[in-house]
Write a protein that holds these residues in place. Structure first.
Motif, PDB file in Angstrom:
ATOM      1  N   ARG A   5       0.838  -1.204   0.000  1.00 53.04           N
ATOM      2  CA  ARG A   5       0.000   0.000   0.000  1.00 53.04           C
ATOM      3  C   ARG A   5       0.865   1.244   0.000  1.00 53.04           C
ATOM      4  O   ARG A   5       0.553   2.241  -0.627  1.00 53.04           O
ATOM      5  CB  ARG A   5      -0.908   0.002   1.221  1.00 53.04           C
ATOM      6  CG  ARG A   5      -2.088  -0.916   1.025  1.00 53.04           C
ATOM      7  CD  ARG A   5      -3.040  -0.809   2.178  1.00 53.04           C
ATOM      8  NE  ARG A   5      -3.613   0.525   2.255  1.00 53.04           N
ATOM      9  CZ  ARG A   5      -4.269   0.949   3.318  1.00 53.04           C
ATOM     10  NH1 ARG A   5      -4.377   0.170   4.366  1.00 53.04           N
ATOM     11  NH2 ARG A   5      -4.806   2.143   3.331  1.00 53.04           N
ATOM     12  N   LEU A   9       0.812   4.214  -2.615  1.00 53.10           N
ATOM     13  CA  LEU A   9       0.692   5.639  -2.287  1.00 53.10           C
ATOM     14  C   LEU A   9       1.764   6.448  -2.991  1.00 53.10           C
ATOM     15  O   LEU A   9       1.521   7.510  -3.535  1.00 53.10           O
ATOM     16  CB  LEU A   9       0.840   5.838  -0.775  1.00 53.10           C
ATOM     17  CG  LEU A   9      -0.456   6.105  -0.016  1.00 53.10           C
ATOM     18  CD1 LEU A   9      -0.166   6.295   1.450  1.00 53.10           C
ATOM     19  CD2 LEU A   9      -1.159   7.324  -0.581  1.00 53.10           C
ATOM     20  N   LEU A  12       1.013   6.946  -6.405  1.00 55.79           N
ATOM     21  CA  LEU A  12      -0.018   7.972  -6.529  1.00 55.79           C
ATOM     22  C   LEU A  12       0.596   9.361  -6.418  1.00 55.79           C
ATOM     23  O   LEU A  12       0.246  10.273  -7.162  1.00 55.79           O
ATOM     24  CB  LEU A  12      -1.068   7.791  -5.436  1.00 55.79           C
ATOM     25  CG  LEU A  12      -2.119   6.716  -5.720  1.00 55.79           C
ATOM     26  CD1 LEU A  12      -3.081   6.598  -4.551  1.00 55.79           C
ATOM     27  CD2 LEU A  12      -2.885   7.054  -6.979  1.00 55.79           C
ATOM     28  N   ALA A  16       0.425  12.280  -8.902  1.00 56.16           N
ATOM     29  CA  ALA A  16      -0.111  13.602  -8.567  1.00 56.16           C
ATOM     30  C   ALA A  16       0.846  14.690  -8.997  1.00 56.16           C
ATOM     31  O   ALA A  16       0.455  15.699  -9.601  1.00 56.16           O
ATOM     32  CB  ALA A  16      -0.362  13.688  -7.062  1.00 56.16           C
ATOM     33  N   THR A  20      -0.108  17.526 -11.568  1.00 55.29           N
ATOM     34  CA  THR A  20      -0.083  18.955 -11.227  1.00 55.29           C
ATOM     35  C   THR A  20       0.970  19.658 -12.060  1.00 55.29           C
ATOM     36  O   THR A  20       0.755  20.775 -12.522  1.00 55.29           O
ATOM     37  CB  THR A  20       0.208  19.175  -9.733  1.00 55.29           C
ATOM     38  OG1 THR A  20       1.179  18.216  -9.336  1.00 55.29           O
ATOM     39  CG2 THR A  20      -1.038  19.043  -8.903  1.00 55.29           C
TER      40      THR A  20
ATOM     41  N   ARG B 115     -10.409  -1.423  -0.376  1.00 56.21           N
ATOM     42  CA  ARG B 115      -9.094  -0.873  -0.694  1.00 56.21           C
ATOM     43  C   ARG B 115      -9.069  -0.131  -2.027  1.00 56.21           C
ATOM     44  O   ARG B 115      -8.505   0.943  -2.157  1.00 56.21           O
ATOM     45  CB  ARG B 115      -8.062  -2.005  -0.752  1.00 56.21           C
ATOM     46  CG  ARG B 115      -7.624  -2.485   0.615  1.00 56.21           C
ATOM     47  CD  ARG B 115      -6.398  -1.710   1.099  1.00 56.21           C
ATOM     48  NE  ARG B 115      -6.315  -1.753   2.552  1.00 56.21           N
ATOM     49  CZ  ARG B 115      -5.716  -2.718   3.239  1.00 56.21           C
ATOM     50  NH1 ARG B 115      -5.138  -3.709   2.599  1.00 56.21           N
ATOM     51  NH2 ARG B 115      -5.688  -2.692   4.543  1.00 56.21           N
ATOM     52  N   PHE B 123      -6.574  10.073  -2.842  1.00 59.67           N
ATOM     53  CA  PHE B 123      -5.792  10.777  -3.859  1.00 59.67           C
ATOM     54  C   PHE B 123      -6.512  12.030  -4.333  1.00 59.67           C
ATOM     55  O   PHE B 123      -5.929  13.114  -4.446  1.00 59.67           O
ATOM     56  CB  PHE B 123      -5.530   9.815  -5.028  1.00 59.67           C
ATOM     57  CG  PHE B 123      -4.885  10.462  -6.211  1.00 59.67           C
ATOM     58  CD1 PHE B 123      -3.677  11.139  -6.074  1.00 59.67           C
ATOM     59  CD2 PHE B 123      -5.475  10.388  -7.465  1.00 59.67           C
ATOM     60  CE1 PHE B 123      -3.083  11.729  -7.167  1.00 59.67           C
ATOM     61  CE2 PHE B 123      -4.882  10.983  -8.558  1.00 59.67           C
ATOM     62  CZ  PHE B 123      -3.688  11.653  -8.408  1.00 59.67           C
ATOM     63  N   LEU B 127      -5.526  15.994  -4.043  1.00 63.32           N
ATOM     64  CA  LEU B 127      -5.463  16.909  -5.185  1.00 63.32           C
ATOM     65  C   LEU B 127      -6.171  18.234  -4.890  1.00 63.32           C
ATOM     66  O   LEU B 127      -5.757  19.286  -5.357  1.00 63.32           O
ATOM     67  CB  LEU B 127      -6.105  16.274  -6.412  1.00 63.32           C
ATOM     68  CG  LEU B 127      -5.180  15.533  -7.377  1.00 63.32           C
ATOM     69  CD1 LEU B 127      -5.928  15.203  -8.635  1.00 63.32           C
ATOM     70  CD2 LEU B 127      -3.961  16.376  -7.683  1.00 63.32           C
ATOM     71  N   ALA B 130      -4.025  20.870  -3.848  1.00 60.79           N
ATOM     72  CA  ALA B 130      -3.060  21.417  -4.808  1.00 60.79           C
ATOM     73  C   ALA B 130      -3.672  22.487  -5.692  1.00 60.79           C
ATOM     74  O   ALA B 130      -2.973  23.149  -6.431  1.00 60.79           O
ATOM     75  CB  ALA B 130      -2.511  20.287  -5.675  1.00 60.79           C
ATOM     76  N   ARG B 201      -5.545   5.984  11.478  1.00 62.19           N
ATOM     77  CA  ARG B 201      -4.792   4.786  11.116  1.00 62.19           C
ATOM     78  C   ARG B 201      -3.863   4.339  12.253  1.00 62.19           C
ATOM     79  O   ARG B 201      -3.508   3.182  12.354  1.00 62.19           O
ATOM     80  CB  ARG B 201      -3.990   5.079   9.851  1.00 62.19           C
ATOM     81  CG  ARG B 201      -3.608   3.837   9.102  1.00 62.19           C
ATOM     82  CD  ARG B 201      -3.060   4.172   7.742  1.00 62.19           C
ATOM     83  NE  ARG B 201      -4.093   4.155   6.722  1.00 62.19           N
ATOM     84  CZ  ARG B 201      -3.958   4.804   5.560  1.00 62.19           C
ATOM     85  NH1 ARG B 201      -2.881   5.513   5.313  1.00 62.19           N
ATOM     86  NH2 ARG B 201      -4.910   4.743   4.675  1.00 62.19           N
TER      87      ARG B 201
END
Lengths: 384, 326
Positions: A5, A9, A12, A16, A20, B115, B123, B127, B130, B201
């Protein structure tokens, strides 16, 4: 499982960053495109006459900085383009920030000239004496223009208002469109009973200053406030910058707001015709506002050419639009920096010339009337 | 002091440690960073105070209770009443909307979502952070404002008895503190969600499994073991979000119809916030006007300090009661 995982991440995050990054790059790209697509259009018609203009440009080489009012930015941009085309080796860098910032820059000695929506105040003249050795900062009128009053009222095409009604509308004393005062000026129009949504500037601005100067000058009884860069009237909504006001008027049914003519043309917003007492209501156009500015008086002392527009606000001449503003270039009468003086003089000479002024009409500005333009030219020639 | 103590007291075991200079450099760097932070904060405070005092002393009216902002008048008259009210109210609206949603998203991602779904949602939320605030402003002014008009009318129709949802002129556009609050809520969502998610978490598996073993449903697990453990973290996250909401400038300036009036009707297009006022007035302000704006900045600075101080106290207190130290 956990490790997986985590790397997911990370992927990802990389994604990202890539996205961007791409967005940022495309943003820059479109910006540049905008620039290059707008420059031909603004210089399109001048460039055909650029060769002819070159006659009125006596070239100087060098580099000057200038900054200030955004109200005259479009005019300056097109002048700079013409000048630099005709005179290789010259660079004129005008940063459109605001009148206030332009004057601050000028008085700190960074600018060869500054653009301002209003003439220098006494305190600013005093401060300018430090920069202009043996002289002082003077205000040279250069770009005139109408402030249009735009409205959004479907079904009403030729709205006519006068100064008193305008002042009452913008001060929330007249609140519905079918008010008798508006009806009297527009006997043939079918006016709705909806509320009037007035829109003004939320930021301080020279446009507001000049618009409220007009209201105070032409309708002192209906407009109890002093003119100011900050809006003083009661009620209404505010938006940022002229573009914001224009888009809010465009968006809102029953809205009325004020901005430079170019914004009305760009968003095709209908503008109010002003009943000045002339034989017919006057429309906001470049030619009409030049005629309005013609009744202005020069009140500056010495080389200073500050204008008093109060006669323009109450003019009854046919086809003279009364809601006008004049933006100035600020320079030293004596004691300009020797390094930048030739180019400054040459550039100002060009923009004050008949050719230079003739380009203003296409952009929604108004050329200076001849009497004032003559004084401006002789003042510029005397700069030292 | 403490870093030099251990090596001298334990030379037999650590004679061959190579990390000692590294330790010292690291300690020095972190101490330096801490001091640098204090110096920067002090510099900001001193700058704001010095410039503010010179402006406020020339203010003709009461700085704290005046509505209007007109520093170029002679004599100058400006005050922060409307700005303080608008800043606090719009931030409160933003928090009321954003915190429940953010915690909900965080719980969904960590406990409910499959998941394959949780990852993409996290995600997308990331964003959101941003997107530059001017983009939010444009979106707010051109999309959100026209589309909220219907909601405003509905609220005014059925909830005008609450006073806050009464609208003076039903036709005026939705450029109000309420709309700004909604926009700010969207803008602070990512930071609150992210931090809350990380905190949630960290809740020990043992706690949750113990609750499950006692026969608790999934919601009861969340309520009895997850939320109490994560509470102080969620509050910290919310405070980070609140910090952004308090200071947001461009989006507010683009969306809000600012005017110097104070009103309990949240849907009316009036009001203002500190940073919106600064960005609106700075361009045309002269030297004195800038000092006046800096004075308003000082008030925002103080409000932020107070809010953060209060949050620290709350977190400190919660920590003692929750089982976080177990």
């Amino acid at each position: 499982m956990k490790l997986q995982r985590k790397s997911g991440l990370r992927a990802l995050t990389v994604g990202a960053v890539a996205i961007t990054g791409a967005l940022v790059l495309t943003a820059c790209g479109s910006d540049n495109n905008d620039d290059s697509s707008s420059t031909p259009s603004s210089s399109g018609q001048p460039s055909t006459s650029a060769a002819a203009n070159a006659g009125s440009i006596s070239c100087e080489k060098g580099q000057i900085l200038a900054s200030g009012s955004t109200a005259q930015q479009n005019a300056i941009d097109s002048w700079v383009k013409n000048y630099q085309q005709a005179c290789p080796g010259s660079t004129i860098n005008y940063k459109g920030s605001s009148s206030g910032e332009g004057i601050v820059d000028f008085n700190q000695g960074t600018d060869a000239f500054a653009g301002s929506d209003s003439p220098l105040k006494d305190t600013e003249i005093a401060a300018s004496k430090k920069v202009c050795t043996d002289g002082q900062g003077i205000s040279i009128p250069m770009v005139g223009g109408p402030i249009a009053v735009g409205y959004n009222l479907p079904g009403v095409d030729n709205l006519v208002l006068d100064a008193t009604t305008l002042a009452k509308i913008f001060n929330s004393q007249i609140t519905t469109w079918n008010d008798p005062a508006i009806k009297a000026l527009n006997p043939s129009a079918t006016l709705p009973s909806s509320k009037i949504q007035t829109v003004h500037r939320q930021d301080e601005s020279g446009t507001t200053d000049n618009f409220t100067k007009y209201l105070k000058g032409a309708a002192p009884a209906a407009w109890p406030y002093e003119h100011a860069k900050a809006w003083a009237g009661k009620g209404g909504q505010a938006a940022a910058k002229s573009a914001g006001v224009a888009s809010l008027v465009k968006q809102t049914e029953g809205a009325i707001g004020y901005f430079e003519l170019s914004y009305a043309t760009a968003s095709s917003i209908p503008t109010v015709k002003i009943n000045t007492g002339a034989s017919a209501p006057v429309e906001a156009t470049s030619a009409n506002s030049s005629a309005g500015i013609a009744s202005a008086k020069v009140v500056g002392t010495g080389a200073d050419l500050s204008l008093d527009l109060s006669a323009a606000y109450v003019t009854k001449t046919d086809n003279a639009y009364p809601i006008v503003l004049v933006t100035y270039e600020i320079a030293c009468d004596k004691g300009n920096k020797p390094a930048t003086l030739p180019l400054t003089k040459s550039f100002l000479n060009y923009i004050a010339s008949a050719d230079g002024q003739a380009q203003l009409t296409a952009q929604g500005y108004a050329p200076l009337p001849d009497a004032i333009a003559t004084k401006v030219r002789s003042t510029i020639s005397a700069l030292s | 002091m403490t870093t030099t103590a251990p090596p001298t007291s334990a030379p037999p075991t650590t004679t061959r440690t190579v990390t000692r200079p590294g330790d010292r450099i690291f300690a020095g760097m972190s101490r330096g960073s801490g001091i640098l932070l204090l110096v920067v904060m002090a510099a900001i405070a001193i700058f704001l105070t010095v410039r503010a005092v010179s402006a406020i002393s020339k203010d003709h009216t009461n700085f704290l209770t005046t509505f209007e902002w007109n520093a170029s008048l002679t004599p100058p008259s400006f005050g922060v009443a409307v700005l303080a009210y608008g800043t606090v109210v719009s931030s409160i609206i933003a928090m009321l909307i954003a915190v429940p949603i953010a915690v909900g998203i965080a719980l969904f991602i960590t406990h409910y979502a499959p998941r394959q779904l949780g990852g993409p949602i996290a995600f997308v939320i990331d964003l959101l952070a941003a997107v530059p605030s001017i983009i939010y402003g444009l979106w707010g002014a051109l999309f959100l404002v026209p589309h909220l008009h219907g909601l405003n009318l509905w609220l005014d129709n059925y909830f005008s008895w609450t006073v806050i949802f009464a609208k003076e002129d039903p036709n005026s556009s939705a450029r109000s503190l309420f709309t700004v609050g909604i926009l700010l809520a969207i803008m602070i969502l990512p930071i609150i969600t992210n931090v809350s998610r990380e905190v949630i978490r960290q809740v020990p598996k043992m706690h949750q499994e113990a609750a499950l073993a006692l026969g608790a449903t999934r919601w009861e697990v969340i309520r009895l073991s997850v939320l109490p453990f994560a509470r102080s973290g969620i509050i910290s996250a919310s405070m980070l979000g609140l910090g952004r909401a308090l200071g947001e400038t461009m989006a507010v300036a683009t969306v809000l119809s600012a005017s110097p009036q104070l009103s309990a009707h949240l849907l009316d297009p009036i009001g203002g916030t500190f940073s919106q006022n600064i960005v609106a007035k700075f361009g045309e302000a002269d030297e004195f006007g800038r000092d006046a704006l800096i004075a308003s900045g000082l008030v925002l600075f103080v409000i932020t300090l107070l809010v953060n101080g209060a949050a620290r106290i709350i977190i400190q207190r919660r920590k003692e009661y929750s089982g976080a130290n177990a």
